[in-house]
Design an enzyme around this catalytic site. Sequence first.
Site, PDB file in Angstrom:
ATOM      1  CG  PHE A   1       0.100   0.400  -9.300  1.00 52.71           C
ATOM      2  CD1 PHE A   1      -0.203   1.579  -9.974  1.00 52.71           C
ATOM      3  CD2 PHE A   1      -0.878  -0.584  -9.232  1.00 52.71           C
ATOM      4  CE1 PHE A   1      -1.452   1.762 -10.559  1.00 52.71           C
ATOM      5  CE2 PHE A   1      -2.126  -0.408  -9.807  1.00 52.71           C
ATOM      6  CZ  PHE A   1      -2.406   0.775 -10.479  1.00 52.71           C
TER       7      PHE A   1
ATOM      8  CE  LYS B   1       6.666  -6.295  -2.432  1.00 57.18           C
ATOM      9  NZ  LYS B   1       6.306  -5.787  -3.787  1.00 57.18           N
TER      10      LYS B   1
ATOM     11  CB  CYS C   1      -8.122   2.545  -2.806  1.00 52.17           C
ATOM     12  SG  CYS C   1      -7.642   3.742  -1.576  1.00 52.17           S
TER      13      CYS C   1
ATOM     14  CD  GLU D   1     -10.289  -1.801  -6.686  1.00 57.33           C
ATOM     15  OE1 GLU D   1      -9.651  -2.853  -6.494  1.00 57.33           O
ATOM     16  OE2 GLU D   1     -10.119  -0.771  -6.009  1.00 57.33           O
TER      17      GLU D   1
END
Length: 501
Positions: free
Chosen positions: A150, A174, A282, A384
């Site tokens: 996302f 996808k 990230c 994380e």
Amino acid sequence: MTQELHHFIGGEKVKGTSGRFGDVFNPATGEVIRKAPLATAGEVRAAIKSAAAAWPAWAATPPARRAQVMFRFRDLLHANLEELATLLSSEHGKTLDDAKGSVTRGIEVVEFACGIPHLLKGEYSEGVAAAVDCYSVRQPLGVCAGITPFNFPAMVPMWMFPVALACGNTFVLKPSEKDPSCGLRLAELLIEAGLPAGVLNVVNGDKEAVDTLLTDPEVAAISFVGSTAIGQYIYATGCAAGKRVQALCGAKNHMIVMPDADMGQTVDAVMGAAYGSAGERCMAISVAVAVGDETADELVKRLAPRVQALKVGPYTDADSEMGPVVTRESLDRIKGYIESGIAEGAELVVDGRDLSLQGYEDGFFLGGCLFDRVTPGMKIYTDEIFGPVLSVVRAKDYDEALGLVNGHEYGNGAAIFTRDGDAARDFASRASIGMIGVNVPIPVPVAFHSFGGWKRSLFGDHHIHGMEGVRFYTRLKTMTARWPSGIRTGAQFNFKSGSEH
Ligand code: NAD
């Protein structure tokens, strides 16, 4: 009115038939603004079939013609940048400037893909033996699939399909069911750029869609970007089904702050890298390792008022520096980590949990949070968090700081801030990390280099985009050819060395 989204198969919008939908929120208001249909296995197979049918003609299209589509796509992306960024922010929540920056990063990969005729040039060795030449070419794989997260709903898909398509593959994307609209819009723009129908298809969905892509025999390769738990599953399942898989996963990026660092520059860098995009990157810096107590005290003293003063708001307010997080579930998960940090004894210097914005009380907002005196055993250090939470860890010297970086399970990015060339060079050489920054907080490689981490931040052999992308989306074929003009070798029963052919 909630808009119902669709799939994009064979160059057309296709209505979902499963009756299952994923909610797409405007994270600033908490409202459901769109509904993403969650594809059945049959719908995913239809997309794969469409890509498989389009493949032979697309693979046979000369690379320079494929590049022309990419050139036109690039122009359309620039012309539609504002619209794409607004669409992106409306579903993700990040500021418009940040959204534009991420789309621009994607455009740079398209620009790289425009050079595909040059990138696909093979190797040729003339006369490797008497009248024998040897040459190698890279050929496309067939139908490739991309499963994306996302947090970069335009850029991450564009890490994948421009290179895959330019190499002569067809593709099924996808996107994340949390913010799928950019993926659908990109596919429409590619058709406008002249891409033949079926070469790029988009299916919305969840595990059912992903599992179909992972096991369908017509899918040759899978690119995944997302969390480590899912990435490891994707890698294991895709490889077991005989596919080529690259899975780029989670991270815990450290920034080492040396005592000689330019503290003004360092603090500016930490602010953007830890709190930009609400920490949902990230490559976000989530751990600042200060070397020496004096460095740590100075860093925390300078950071605290800046974190407190962060302008948190919706993307529609041009003054916002940081938007909400993506869903209420994310917000609750991040708050859970803050509670666990306090319980485990870290010092919460700035607490952003009570932030409330007038008119946006139902939005998924969280103010910037800053922890000091975090230690390696704590969950806020090991996991994380993927939110606007920075942990300061105190190390007594550089070796201890490097040990922390190398001891962590993730190895995506890491940075060192210093004026000391020896320390910087040693760090670049010895850190077990895929992407290193020296006085650069978020060292995302430019599009013609490749992006990827080490350790549990990447499963597979290839990083993404740049030449690694070209290698991932092609396979090598090597020809050894003799054109005999009267040469007779006689029958040969022994294996010959190269020079004896
Ligand atoms: P996620 O793993 O939840 O989802 C990623 C994709 O996997 C989505 O398309 C989702 O639909 C699908 N998925 C989710 N659950 C699944 C299941 N059980 N089975 C099959 N498919 C499933 O990740 P996210 O929350 O969307 O994104 C955030 C994560 O992505 C963070 O961990 C972040 O570090 C990582 N990320 C990594 C990189 C990188 O390059 N290393 C880049 C961006 C994001």
